[in-house]
Design a protein around this motif. Structure first.
Motif, PDB file in Angstrom:
ATOM      1  N   SER A 102     -54.055 -57.301  52.973  1.00 45.66           N
ATOM      2  CA  SER A 102     -54.285 -57.828  51.667  1.00 45.66           C
ATOM      3  C   SER A 102     -55.112 -57.662  50.480  1.00 45.66           C
ATOM      4  CB  SER A 102     -55.411 -59.232  52.723  1.00 45.66           C
ATOM      5  OG  SER A 102     -56.415 -58.427  52.811  1.00 45.66           O
ATOM      6  N   ASP A 107     -45.331 -60.815  52.140  1.00 42.58           N
ATOM      7  CA  ASP A 107     -44.913 -60.916  50.998  1.00 42.58           C
ATOM      8  C   ASP A 107     -43.839 -59.876  50.453  1.00 42.58           C
ATOM      9  OD1 ASP A 107     -47.437 -62.226  50.535  1.00 42.58           O
ATOM     10  OD2 ASP A 107     -48.701 -60.302  50.638  1.00 42.58           O
ATOM     11  N   SER A 132     -52.941 -62.232  58.047  1.00 45.09           N
ATOM     12  CA  SER A 132     -52.530 -61.857  56.823  1.00 45.09           C
ATOM     13  C   SER A 132     -52.143 -59.788  57.265  1.00 45.09           C
ATOM     14  CB  SER A 132     -52.461 -62.047  55.967  1.00 45.09           C
ATOM     15  OG  SER A 132     -54.205 -62.231  55.501  1.00 45.09           O
ATOM     16  N   ASN A 167     -50.562 -58.672  43.802  1.00 43.92           N
ATOM     17  CA  ASN A 167     -52.188 -57.861  43.525  1.00 43.92           C
ATOM     18  C   ASN A 167     -52.989 -58.465  42.731  1.00 43.92           C
ATOM     19  OD1 ASN A 167     -53.120 -55.387  44.002  1.00 43.92           O
ATOM     20  ND2 ASN A 167     -53.355 -55.258  42.394  1.00 43.92           N
ATOM     21  N   ARG A 203     -54.185 -61.115  45.521  1.00 45.43           N
ATOM     22  CA  ARG A 203     -55.059 -60.723  46.581  1.00 45.43           C
ATOM     23  C   ARG A 203     -56.548 -60.850  45.889  1.00 45.43           C
ATOM     24  NH1 ARG A 203     -50.860 -56.455  49.056  1.00 45.43           N
ATOM     25  NH2 ARG A 203     -49.811 -58.080  50.525  1.00 45.43           N
ATOM     26  N   HIS A 255     -57.676 -64.114  45.697  1.00 42.97           N
ATOM     27  CA  HIS A 255     -58.110 -64.725  46.783  1.00 42.97           C
ATOM     28  C   HIS A 255     -58.595 -64.072  48.168  1.00 42.97           C
ATOM     29  CE1 HIS A 255     -56.643 -67.766  50.040  1.00 42.97           C
ATOM     30  NE2 HIS A 255     -56.201 -66.376  50.906  1.00 42.97           N
ATOM     31  N   ALA A 276     -56.357 -55.659  47.062  1.00 46.27           N
ATOM     32  CA  ALA A 276     -55.909 -55.485  46.319  1.00 46.27           C
ATOM     33  C   ALA A 276     -55.649 -53.549  45.706  1.00 46.27           C
ATOM     34  CB  ALA A 276     -56.064 -55.644  44.556  1.00 46.27           C
TER      35      ALA A 276
END
Length: 837
Positions: free
Chosen positions: A412, A270, A409, A320, A323, A326, A414
Motif C-alpha cells: 500500500s 489493484d 491489502s 499511486n 495510496r 489513503h 506509494a
C-alpha cells in the motif's frame, strides 16, 4: 478586468467525485453497458494488409491507375495479373528441366480456376524451335521428349540468339557455348474479372492472391526447384509477417508489462483492476473502429502500444496517488475524493495535449495516417474516461468490500517514498536546479539545438521492403517455443535472388501519362519532341530519350507494312517518320492492323490519352528519376503527368516527410497554445504552459537525432513518431507540472514543492516508464522491420520524455519561480485571475 475569465471547474469535479465516490456501482454498470455496445463493432471494419493503402491518395498513383485502366486491360479485355515461375538448378536448359517448366505451365493452364490467358518461357520457345508446328503445350512437351540432348542444346542456342528478348528470362550466367544457365523465369498471365492491383503497392484483397497460392500447390506436384512468385504471394506474406510479429511480441510484451505492473501495484486486486481497465480501453477503441468502418492495417498496429503506454501511466498515477492519500485514519471515500480532485484535472490536461499531438496527423496527405490520428485521438479520450472515472469507481467499490470482508491489502506504500532507494535517486534534477539552474538550462538549450539540427537530416523512404522480413531469420527465433514460432517466408529471398541473377544491368522505365485531343495534327510531333535532349537519368539514344510510345509503334509497323508506310509518308510533312496530318486516318489504319493490340498499349481507341515509357538508368535514384520525368512531362504540349512505380514510391516518401514535419509543427504549436490557455484559465499562470514545452522540445530533438544516427528513416509508421513523442512526452511533464502547482500553492517554497513532486508523481512516472519501455520496446523483436523500428522509437520517446521531465523540468520551474512568478510575470498572471464584479 481580466484577459480571460478564471474557469471554475470545481463544480464539474465535485459532480464527478460524487458519482465516483458515492455511486461506484452505478458508474461501473454504465461503463459495462457502453462496453456491450462497442462489442458489436469488434471486427466489423475488417483488415487491410496491403501496401496500396499508402499509395492511393498520391496523384502519381491515381495517374498510374488511369494508365492501367486505359491501356493494360485493353490487351486482355479484363483486369489481368501475372505470376512468375522462377526455376533454378544446375542447368535449367537441360531436357529434364525444360520438361518441368513445360509441365508446370501446362497444369496451370488446364486449371480453369486460375483463368490462365497465356504462358511464356524459354522452354516454350525452345520447344517451338524444335517443332514449329506445335500449337499447344502438350505438343511442345512431346517435341522436347523426342529430342536428343544435342538437339536441345542446338535449339537453345538458336532460339536465344534469334529472340534477344528471351535473354532477360535467363540468369546472367547463361553460357551460349554449353547452352546452360542456373535460373530462368517463366510467366503465366491470368484474367481477373474481379479486379487487380497494378500499382507499386500490394493489395491484401486481390483475387491474384488466391490464384497464386493455388498455383503453388500445383507447381509443387511437378517437382524440381520452381518457385511461384508475384504480387499476390507478396501480399499474403505481408499479412503473415504482421500477424506472426504480433503473435511473437504480444506474449512477450504482456509478460513484461505484467511483471512491472505487479511491481508497481504490488496488490492482486489493484493489478486486476488495472488490467480490466486496459482491456476496456482496447475494447472501446477497436469497437469504435468497427462501428466507424475503419479497417485494421499495418499502421494501426501502433494503436495498442499507444493505448498501453497512456493507460499504464494513468492507472499507476491513479492508484499511486490514492495510496498517498489513503493513510492513517483517512477512509476509502475521502482518500479517493482528494485523489480525483487532483487527478481529473491532470488527466484533462494530459488528454488534451496528447489528443492534439495525435490529431496533428490529420494534416497528412495520406488517408492511412489520418486514420491513425483519428483512432489514436479517440482512443486517448476513451483511456482518460476509463482510468479517470471507471478505475477510481472500481477501486472504491473493491476497497469498501475489502474492508467489510476484512481482506488484507498489499504494497500500500506509494512509489517514490523518500525512505526508498527510488525516493533518494529521483530528486537529482532538483539538486541540479538548486545549484546551477542557469548553466544547466543553457546547456540543455544548446544541446537541443544541436540535436535538432542533426535530426533535421532524417531521410524519408517508402518501399515494400519496409514491410518484408529479412532474408535470414534472426537467430533468436530458434529459441522461440513452437506455438509462437513464425512460419517460413520466401518473398525477400526470392526478390534478392532475382536481383542477383537477373539484373539486366542497364535500364528501368518511367512513364508519362498524356491527356488531350491527340487527333490534332501536331500531337505526335509534340509527344516525340518531349524526349529530345533527355535529362541525366534517361537513357540517351543519339540525343533523344529511349522511349516506347505510339510514335515508336507507328514507325515499327511502317517498317513491316509497305501500305501503312505509304500512308505515313503521305501525311509526314517533314519526312521524319512521324505523321503530322490526317492523324485520325493514320490511327484508324493502325488499329485495323495486326499491330492493334500493341498500339492500344500506348493510345486509347478514342485518341484522348496516351502513355510514353522512357528508359532510365538502373542505378538512378528515385529523386533523380522523379525530377527528370516531371521535367519531360512539362515539355509535353498537352496535359501530362509523371507516373510509374518509382515515381509513386518517391511521391509517397515525400508526403511522409512533409507529413512528419507538418504534424510536428502543428502538434507543438497546438499543445503549447492549449497549455498556455489551460494553465491561464485553471491556475491563473499562463506562463506555466510554456514551461511545459521545453522538455517536449528536448524529447523530439533527441528522438530525431537518434533516428538519423541509427539510420531509421521516416516511413508510413515511423513518420508519425515525432508527433506521437509529443503526445506521450507531454503526458509525463504535464503530470509533474500539475502536481508541482498543487504543492506550490500550499507552500511557495519551490524546493519543497519540487521534492514532493518528483518523489510522489515522479515515483509513479518511474513505474509507468519502466512498464511502458519494456513492454513496448519488445516490438523491436518483431519480424517486420517497420514494426521493430516503431517499437524502438516509441520506447525511446517514452524514456526521453521521462528523463527530460525528471531532469529538465525542475530547472525550468526554479527559473520560472525566480524570474516569472516572483517578478514581472506575477503581474501578467494576475490578469488571468477571475474577474469578480
Amino acid at each position: 478586468m481580466s484577459l480571460l475569465p478564471h474557469l471554475d471547474v470545481q463544480r464539474v469535479i465535485d459532480t464527478l467525485d460524487a458519482w465516483i465516490v458515492d455511486r461506484p456501482g452505478q458508474v461501473i454498470l454504465c461503463f459495462l453497458l457502453v462496453s456491450g455496445l462497442f462489442v458489436a463493432g469488434l471486427g466489423a471494419g475488417g483488415t487491410d494488409s496491403g501496401t496500396d493503402q499508402f499509395t492511393q491518395d498520391v496523384p502519381a498513383e491515381q495517374a498510374l491507375q488511369e494508365v492501367n485502366d486505359n491501356f493494360e486491360r485493353i490487351t486482355f479485355g479484363d483486369d489481368s495479373g501475372t505470376t512468375q515461375l522462377i526455376q533454378s538448378g544446375t542447368n535449367v536448359l537441360s531436357k529434364p528441366e525444360l520438361l518441368r517448366m513445360l509441365r508446370a505451365q501446362n497444369r496451370l493452364s488446364e486449371d480453369d480456376d486460375l483463368q490462365v490467358t497465356r504462358t511464356s518461357s524459354v522452354a516454350r520457345a525452345v520447344a517451338q524451335t524444335l517443332d514449329p508446328s506445335a500449337d499447344t503445350i502438350d505438343d511442345e512437351i512431346r517435341a522436347v521428349e523426342r529430342a536428343t540432348p544435342g538437339e536441345i542444346d542446338r535449339a537453345v542456342r538458336t532460339t536465344v540468339s534469334s529472340e534477344p528478348g528471351l535473354r532477360a528470362l535467363l540468369s546472367e550466367d547463361y553460357n551460349a557455348r554449353s547452352a546452360s544457365a542456373s535460373a530462368t523465369i517463366g510467366t503465366v498471365s491470368h484474367r481477373l474479372p474481379g479486379g487487380a492491383s497494378e500499382g507499386p503497392g500490394t493489395s491484401g484483397s486481390s483475387p491474384l492472391t488466391s490464384i497464386q497460392l493455388q498455383a503453388q500447390y500445383i507447381v509443387q506436384s511437378v517437382g524440381g526447384d520452381i518457385t511461384v512468385f508475384g504480387s499476390g504471394i507478396t501480399s499474403e506474406e505481408l499479412g503473415n509477417v504482421i500477424n506472426d510479429s504480433l503473435q511473437l511480441v504480444i506474449p512477450a510484451a504482456v509478460a513484461l508489462i505484467l511483471l512491472f505492473l505487479i511491481v508497481a501495484y504490488r496488490d492482486p486486486i489493484d493489478l486486476l483492476l488495472g488490467l480490466v481497465a486496459l482491456a476496456m480501453t482496447m475494447l472501446w477503441t477497436f469497437g469504435f473502429m468497427g462501428l466507424a468502418g475503419i479497417a485494421f492495417s499495418q499502421l494501426l498496429v501502433a494503436i495498442p502500444p499507444l493505448l498501453l503506454a497512456v493507460g499504464i501511466d494513468f492507472g499507476i498515477h491513479a492508484i499511486n496517488r490514492y495510496r498517498e492519500e489513503h493513510v492513517g485514519d483517512v477512509g476509502v471515500r475521502d482518500a479517493m475524493r482528494v485523489t480525483t480532485d487532483q487527478l481529473l484535472i491532470a488527466f484533462f490536461i494530459v488528454t488534451g495535449t496528447t489528443v492534439l499531438g495525435f490529431a496533428a496527423n490529420l494534416s497528412s496527405g495520406l488517408s492511412s495516417i489520418r486514420e491513425l490520428g483519428i483512432v489514436a485521438a479517440v482512443g486517448i479520450v476513451f483511456t482518460a474516461l476509463v482510468f479517470g472515472v471507471f478505475l477510481p469507481a472500481t477501486k472504491v467499490y473493491a476497497d469498501c468490500w475489502r474492508e467489510r470482508l476484512g481482506l488484507p491489502s498489499f504494497g500500500s506504500a506509494a512509489l517514490g517514498d523518500e525512505r526508498s532507494l527510488l525516493g533518494r535517486v529521483l530528486p537529482v534534477g532538483v539538486h541540479i536546479a538548486r545549484n546551477a539552474p542557469r548553466a544547466f538550462l543553457v546547456l540543455v538549450i544548446i544541446s537541443t539545438a544541436f540535436m535538432g539540427q542533426y535530426g533535421a537530416g532524417v531521410d524519408s523512404r517508402f518501399t515494400q521492403d519496409d514491410f518484408l522480413p529479412p532474408e535470414e531469420p534472426p537467430a533468436y527465433l530458434e529459441y522461440v517455443p513452437e506455438p509462437f514460432r513464425p512460419g517460413d517466408y520466401t518473398v525477400t529471398e526470392t526478390t534478392n535472388f532475382l536481383e542477383r541473377n537477373f539484373q539486366t544491368g542497364e535500364e528501368d522505365t518511367t512513364t508519362v501519362y498524356v491527356e488531350g485531343p491527340l487527333h490534332k495534327d501536331y500531337a505526335l510531333e509534340a509527344l516525340w519532341r518531349a524526349g529530345e535532349s533527355p535529362p541525366g537519368s534517361f537513357v540517351d539514344d543519339d540525343g533523344h530519350a529511349r522511349e516506347t510510345s505510339i510514335v515508336t509503334v507507328i514507325r515499327s509497323y511502317a517498317e513491316r507494312d509497305p501500305e501503312f508506310a505509304a500512308l505515313v509518308a503521305r501525311n509526314d510533312r517533314n519526312d521524319n517518320g512521324i505523321p503530322d496530318d490526317n492523324l485520325r486516318t493514320v490511327y484508324a489504319a493502325l488499329l485495323d492492323s495486326p499491330a492493334r493490340d500493341r498500339a492500344l498499349n500506348y493510345i486509347t481507341d478514342d485518341y484522348s490519352s496516351a502513355r510514353i515509357e522512357y528508359a532510365v538508368e538502373a542505378d538512378a535514384s528515385q529523386e533523380a528519376v522523379t525530377e527528370d520525368t516531371r521535367e519531360v512531362a512539362d515539355r509535353v504540349r498537352f496535359e501530362a503527368t509523371a507516373t510509374g512505380g518509382v515515381i509513386v514510391l518517391k511521391a509517397v516518401s515525400d508526403v511522409i516527410g512533409e507529413s512528419a514535419f507538418r504534424s510536428l509543427v502543428i502538434a507543438l504549436v497546438a499543445a503549447a497554445a492549449f497549455l498556455v490557455v489551460v494553465y491561464g484559465l485553471l491556475e491563473g499562470r499562463p506562463s506555466l504552459g510554456l514551461v511545459n514545452v521545453l522538455p517536449i522540445a528536448v524529447t523530439v530533438a533527441a528522438l530525431a537525432s537518434t533516428m538519423r544516427f541509427l539510420d531509421i528513416p521516416f516511413n508510413v509508421l515511423t513518420g508519425t513518431s515525432l508527433s506521437i513523442a509529443i503526445g506521450l512526452g507531454i503526458d509525463y511533464s504535464a503530470h509533474l507540472l500539475h502536481r508541482f502547482v498543487e504543492e506550490y500553492d500550499e507552500s511557495t517554497d519551490v524546493d519543497a514543492a519540487l521534492l514532493s513532486t518528483v518523489r510522489g508523481t515522479g515515483g509513479a512516472l518511474t513505474g509507468s516508464m519502466l512498464t511502458t519501455v519494456s513492454g513496448l520496446g519488445v516490438l523491436w523483436l518483431a519480424i517486420s522491420p517497420i514494426l521493430g523500428q516503431f517499437g524502438l522509437l516509441i520506447a525511446l520517446s517514452v524514456l526521453y520524455s521521462y528523463l527530460a521531465s525528471i531532469l529538465v523540468l525542475p530547472t525550468t520551474l526554479v527559473l520560472w519561480d525566480r524570474y516569472v512568478s516572483a517578478g514581472a510575470g506575477r503581474a501578467l498572471a494576475g490578469e488571468w485571475v477571475e474577474y469578480q464584479p
